[in-house]
Design an enzyme around this catalytic site. Structure first.
Site, PDB file in Angstrom:
ATOM      1  N   ASN A 165      -8.412 -50.675  59.876  1.00 24.60           N
ATOM      2  CA  ASN A 165      -7.786 -51.876  59.324  1.00 24.60           C
ATOM      3  C   ASN A 165      -7.723 -53.006  60.343  1.00 24.60           C
ATOM      4  O   ASN A 165      -7.641 -54.185  59.980  1.00 24.60           O
ATOM      5  CB  ASN A 165      -6.376 -51.555  58.798  1.00 24.60           C
ATOM      6  CG  ASN A 165      -5.417 -51.145  59.896  1.00 24.60           C
ATOM      7  OD1 ASN A 165      -5.662 -50.163  60.596  1.00 24.60           O
ATOM      8  ND2 ASN A 165      -4.315 -51.867  60.049  1.00 24.60           N
ATOM      9  N   HIS A 166      -7.797 -52.679  61.642  1.00 22.38           N
ATOM     10  CA  HIS A 166      -7.763 -53.733  62.661  1.00 22.38           C
ATOM     11  C   HIS A 166      -9.123 -54.378  62.882  1.00 22.38           C
ATOM     12  O   HIS A 166      -9.195 -55.399  63.583  1.00 22.38           O
ATOM     13  CB  HIS A 166      -7.207 -53.191  63.974  1.00 22.38           C
ATOM     14  CG  HIS A 166      -5.715 -53.158  63.988  1.00 22.38           C
ATOM     15  ND1 HIS A 166      -4.950 -54.164  64.539  1.00 22.38           N
ATOM     16  CD2 HIS A 166      -4.848 -52.262  63.470  1.00 22.38           C
ATOM     17  CE1 HIS A 166      -3.668 -53.878  64.374  1.00 22.38           C
ATOM     18  NE2 HIS A 166      -3.577 -52.721  63.731  1.00 22.38           N
ATOM     19  N   HIS A 183     -10.307 -44.046  58.049  1.00 22.83           N
ATOM     20  CA  HIS A 183      -9.222 -44.533  58.883  1.00 22.83           C
ATOM     21  C   HIS A 183      -7.866 -44.323  58.220  1.00 22.83           C
ATOM     22  O   HIS A 183      -6.938 -43.784  58.823  1.00 22.83           O
ATOM     23  CB  HIS A 183      -9.415 -46.013  59.202  1.00 22.83           C
ATOM     24  CG  HIS A 183      -8.343 -46.548  60.084  1.00 22.83           C
ATOM     25  ND1 HIS A 183      -8.250 -46.209  61.417  1.00 22.83           N
ATOM     26  CD2 HIS A 183      -7.285 -47.370  59.835  1.00 22.83           C
ATOM     27  CE1 HIS A 183      -7.193 -46.805  61.951  1.00 22.83           C
ATOM     28  NE2 HIS A 183      -6.590 -47.513  61.023  1.00 22.83           N
TER      29      HIS A 183
END
Length: 498
Positions: free
Chosen positions: A236-237, A288
């Site tokens: 998500n980053h 993730h």
């Protein structure tokens, strides 16, 4: 001055290895002619030996504050991190090749990657962030990102890692968050990627830590060198929103100054090409965040075909587990996965979290993705004939706020044990976060998982402590004010796509 200084450093190392004492080496340098800074360069060389990649001897406990000044590492050619295992038989050169040059034939070698890791490690200890272009020019950056992006964009949303043999092993790695020295230790400890040693990285390479760019570039280099042994999944980053809040954008702009925006845009384009998930062998799913929803489409007919609309019902009452066909059809090339509309699957895969409460529901804490219970884990495993889910996404800060789920002290937790198998959360950034606004640190370990033959579905956990002390560094975001666990997101500022 810098290139001259690098030559002195290399010369110093050669004389040092031959047994000359420090004071005699400096006297030799005084007699050499490079420029008026000769003596200063010699003294600097004596304090910053060439290949300071941390060895297991430097692998101490995570007790020291993350941002304290590191002592000058002692060079030890016999135990350098760049020499390990039968897959890396030839010892590296004791000289750093600086600045890094793109190979004329465009083909990376093992020595090129070893040098890259050594240079980044050395630069993190001896140069200011703004000097990174002196050792890694933007032209080399462009070539590496272009080669890697061409490979990544051709891969499906869910990559199948099925070219495994009786001598193969698969290493699964969780969040890294710009902790360069812990990544270098992990690669040393697990063994470098090879034709039989596969790596699946589960995302979140950047943000929070001070060396997200260097960490990501090292992984891209391994991907280019071993495209069918190294798999980089998106976290998500790896998004425009998160990198603008948690430091990566500022890191890149600081390090490359007037070319920083160009480098940042290229990184964002590369992020868009990262696959979302993997299937290892036949029985292990990695992503993730986690599992994803089915997106039912209900046509709404109106007068005239041009005005016909498709309405996607994503209300909680209609939530159910999606299919891999839906996953592979989802549009991953978005700067920020949307939290509303028709393309919700990427957001689910990157942002979702497990829960001890049965059922599938919207992830209200994060404002995007899903929460799923043990029953959903069992259904997902049964539906796709799987035995194991390995996800990441939650460090010790996030788990501190999750009742019923284990902490991240050892770098992993087994969250669900159900009839069909297990759900594991894996986190590979020890002593996280690097910069912390509270006096008391989490002091968590990092971990990686090794999967071996014949079925590659039995996890072997390897926990490790942080490399300490870390080199002195400044944060690229206001860590005292920005919340740690990605909650309460400003969704209105995220880019949405239909």
């Amino acid at each position: 001055m810098y290139l001259c200084k690098y030559k002195f450093i290399n010369s110093y190392i050669n004389l040092y290895l031959l047994g000359f004492e420090k004071k005699n080496i400096i006297e030799i340098f005084k007699k050499m002619s490079c420029n008026s800074d000769t003596e200063r360069a010699a003294a600097s060389a004596s304090q910053s030996l060439s290949s300071p990649l941390l060895t297991p001897q430097d692998h101490q406990s995570a007790g020291a504050p993350a941002a304290e000044v590191a002592e000058t590492p002692v060079f030890d050619s016999s135990s350098s991190i760049v020499t390990n295992s039968e897959d890396n038989p030839s010892p590296p050169s004791t000289e750093l090749e600086i600045p890094i040059v793109w190979p004329p034939d465009g083909k990376l070698s093992l020595n090129w990657i070893r040098n890259l890791m050594s240079v980044f490690d050395w630069a993190s200890r001896n140069l200011e962030p703004t000097q990174l272009p002196d050792v890694f020019p933007v032209e080399v950056f462009d070539s590496l990102v272009l080669c890697a992006s061409k490979i990544l964009h051709k891969e499906p949303n869910c990559v199948a890692i099925d070219n495994l043999g009786s001598e193969s092993t698969v290493v699964v790695v969780g969040d890294l968050h710009g902790q360069l020295h812990d990544l270098l230790f992990l690669l040393h400890d697990a063994g470098f990627p090879s034709e039989n040693r596969f790596f699946v990285f589960n995302g979140d390479y950047v943000d929070r830590g001070a060396w997200g760019l260097e960490s990501f570039l090292i992984l891209l280099a391994w991907k280019v060198f071993f495209p069918r042994s190294v798999y980089l999944l998106r976290g998500n980053h790896e998004s425009k929103y998160c990198t603008s809040v948690y430091g990566f954008e500022k890191e890149v702009v600081t390090k490359y100054s007037d070319r920083g925006k160009h480098v940042y845009r290229k990184c964002l384009g590369c992020f868009e090409g990262l696959p979302l998930a993997s299937i290892i062998g036949k029985h292990v799913y990695t992503a993730h965040g986690g599992i994803f929803r089915h997106m039912p489409a209900t046509p709404k007919r109106s007068k005239g075909k041009k005005n016909r609309k498709i309405a996607f019902n994503s209300e909680p009452s209609s939530l159910s587990i999606g299919s891999f066909e839906e996953l592979n059809k989802a549009r991953r090339s978005v700067l920020d996965p949307p939290w509303e509309g028709s393309n919700l699957i990427p957001g689910d895969v990157l942002w979702s979290d497990p829960s001890m409460t049965p059922g599938l529901s919207p992830n209200k804490e994060r404002g995007i993705g899903l929460l799923w219970g043990p029953d959903c884990t069992d259904n997902f495993l049964k539906k796709f004939q799987l035995k194991l889910i390995i996800r990441s996404h939650e460090g010790p800060d996030a788990r501190e706020k999750r009742p019923g789920l284990g902490g991240m002290d050892e770098g992993y937790t087994i969250d669900h044990i159900v009839e069909s198998g297990k759900l594991i959360t894996l986190f590979s950034a020890p002593d996280y976060p690097q910069f912390q606004g509270t006096e008391e640190r989490y002091r968590n370990k990092g971990a990686y998982i090794v999967l071996g033959p014949p079925n590659f579905d039995t996890p072997v956990f390897h926990s490790f402590e942080a490399i300490t002390p870390r080199p002195k560094a400044n944060a690229f975001y206001n860590f005292e004010e920005v919340i740690d666990s990605d909650e309460e997101l400003d969704l209105a500022s995220m880019v949405t796509s239909p």
